[in-house]
Design an enzyme around this catalytic site. Structure first.
Site, mmCIF file in Angstrom:
data_model
loop_
_atom_site.group_PDB
_atom_site.id
_atom_site.type_symbol
_atom_site.label_atom_id
_atom_site.label_comp_id
_atom_site.label_asym_id
_atom_site.label_seq_id
_atom_site.Cartn_x
_atom_site.Cartn_y
_atom_site.Cartn_z
ATOM 1 N N ALA A 47 -32.594 19.719 -62.309
ATOM 2 C CA ALA A 47 -33.807 18.914 -62.121
ATOM 3 C C ALA A 47 -35.093 19.737 -61.993
ATOM 4 O O ALA A 47 -36.049 19.536 -62.760
ATOM 5 C CB ALA A 47 -33.612 17.985 -60.923
ATOM 6 N N ASP A 238 -30.734 15.115 -58.456
ATOM 7 C CA ASP A 238 -31.638 14.851 -59.577
ATOM 8 C C ASP A 238 -32.728 13.863 -59.201
ATOM 9 O O ASP A 238 -33.828 13.883 -59.759
ATOM 10 C CB ASP A 238 -30.860 14.348 -60.786
ATOM 11 C CG ASP A 238 -30.107 15.512 -61.390
ATOM 12 O OD1 ASP A 238 -29.006 15.809 -60.891
ATOM 13 O OD2 ASP A 238 -30.645 16.164 -62.305
HETATM 14 O O1 MRU Z 1 -27.017 17.621 -66.387
HETATM 15 P P1 MRU Z 1 -27.561 18.733 -65.546
HETATM 16 O O2 MRU Z 1 -26.800 20.026 -65.699
HETATM 17 O O3 MRU Z 1 -29.045 18.906 -65.739
HETATM 18 O O4 MRU Z 1 -27.341 18.250 -64.059
HETATM 19 C C1 MRU Z 1 -27.799 19.050 -63.012
HETATM 20 C C2 MRU Z 1 -27.417 18.561 -61.671
HETATM 21 O O5 MRU Z 1 -26.839 17.508 -61.508
HETATM 22 C C3 MRU Z 1 -27.898 19.381 -60.497
HETATM 23 O O6 MRU Z 1 -27.002 19.282 -59.428
HETATM 24 C C4 MRU Z 1 -29.266 18.874 -60.048
HETATM 25 O O7 MRU Z 1 -30.165 18.825 -61.128
HETATM 26 C C5 MRU Z 1 -29.841 19.706 -58.977
HETATM 27 S S1 MRU Z 1 -30.444 21.245 -59.586
HETATM 28 C C6 MRU Z 1 -31.141 22.127 -58.322
#
Ligand code: MRU
Length: 348
Positions: A47, A238
């Site tokens: 995120a 997210d």
């Molecule tokens: O699909 P992604 O790899 O972008 O998903 C990322 C996540 O779910 C993370 O846990 C979230 O973005 C937190 S990142 C500090």
């Protein structure tokens, strides 16, 4: 140390996370179109990292178009904001960063800035978003370290590390903070199907730092908790709704329910840019549905029969009642989250 995302004279330079851990390859996005595509294809993911990337993409658009007439530059910035916002739907940091850049553009124009000044101002704003995220992660690490016992086995899901942020990480920031505070920490990393962010990314970045890491299959988390082998869970987010419901990588909800069932504290670590106070609860968080081939053909190898039905939501929502605390850069929020998150967000 790797650089997840940075602005270089030629564009937005990204560590291509699709290639990890086999190779650390960097690519440069020279336009906002290329930047949006890199977010969509998950060259960069996580995120906060996609928010920072989008901000740099807008700065690139402004610099490129600074020689046009002012109306054309403003239209190009608006177009960049729109196409970057369409890249992925769930992580609110993306929309937060885009809104901040659009607001900066409006303010500088209103103050009478010409194109060159405006482009420079947007470069500074994007770099500030990057630098503030890094500082927020370090602060999350310091606050979160207080929740980690002296010797702890910590389970995490997906990758909420330096690769998912401007650096240091949120959930992995808590782990790094605890280690910097002198604690001994062992990490259990869920492999995180279907895109294997835990196996490919979390294991890689923790091992680069020499942090003891044990990779586990997603399905083993519950049994390990029941066997008393997990002291706490920490994950990223997210989007966090006003009431404390948390959207994070698919499978997080199962981990949270199993944690509660087994008396293991489940913590969420995220900067306040992940908190969406305009979103009342988790049911209003849009959940990205991704390509069926991520499930049927992981890394190009078909493992499921042709034509099988597939559901591939990229995220799920963990209701606030499963969350023991939310660690932010301004401190630790506890239930009731509506009040504690609002207080932290307002700086009270
Ligand atoms: O699909 P992604 O790899 O972008 O998903 C990322 C996540 O779910 C993370 O846990 C979230 O973005 C937190 S990142 C500090």
């Amino acid at each position: 140390m790797f650089r997840t995302v940075e602005r270089t004279p030629s564009g937005v330079r990204l560590l291509d996370q699709r290639k990890l851990p086999q190779a650390a390859v960097y690519i440069t996005c020279k336009t906002p179109e290329e930047t949006a595509d890199a977010i969509r294809q998950m060259v960069v993911r996580g995120a906060p990292a996609i928010g920072v990337t989008a901000a740099f993409g807008i700065a690139v658009a402004a610099s490129e178009a600074a020689t046009l007439d002012p109306g054309a530059l403003d239209r190009r910035i608006a177009e960049a904001c729109e196409l970057l916002a369409a890249a992925r739907p769930t992580a609110v940091n993306l929309f937060w960063a885009i809104a901040r850049m659009a607001e900066a553009a409006r303010e500088f124009r209103a103050a009478g800035c010409g194109n060159a000044e405006l482009a420079e101002a947007l470069e500074r704003e994007a770099q500030a978003i990057h630098d503030e995220d890094l500082a927020a992660c370090r602060a999350i690490g310091r606050h979160g370290a207080t929740l980690v016992p002296e010797r702890a086995t910590v389970l995490t899901h997906c990758n909420a590390g330096g690769l998912a942020t401007a650096g240091y990480g949120t959930a992995l920031g808590v782990i790094r903070g605890a280690i910097e505070a002198g604690k001994k920490v062992r990490v259990l990393a869920d492999e995180t199907r279907p895109l294997w962010q835990g196996a490919r990314l979390t294991a890689w970045e923790l091992m680069e730092d020499g942090i003891e890491t044990v990779l586990i299959t997603d399905g083993s988390a519950g049994g390990l908790m029941r066997g008393g082998q997990v002291d706490l869970v920490v994950v990223g987010a997210d989007r966090i709704a006003r009431n404390g419901d948390v959207a994070n990588k698919i499978g997080t909800y199962s981990v949270a329910v199993l944690a509660k069932e087994n008396g293991v504290p489940f913590y969420v670590a995220a900067p306040l840019s992940t908190v969406d106070l305009a979103c009342p609860d988790g049911d209003r968080i849009p959940i990205e549905q991704r390509d069926r081939r991520e499930v049927t053909e992981p890394f190009g190898t078909r493992i499921a029969p042709d034509g099988v039905g597939v559901l591939n939501p990229a995220f799920d929502v963990t209701p606030a009642r499963y969350v023991a605390a939310i660690v932010t850069e301004r401190g630790i929020a506890r239930a009731p989250y509506e009040a504690s998150l609002a207080a932290l967000a307002s700086g009270a």
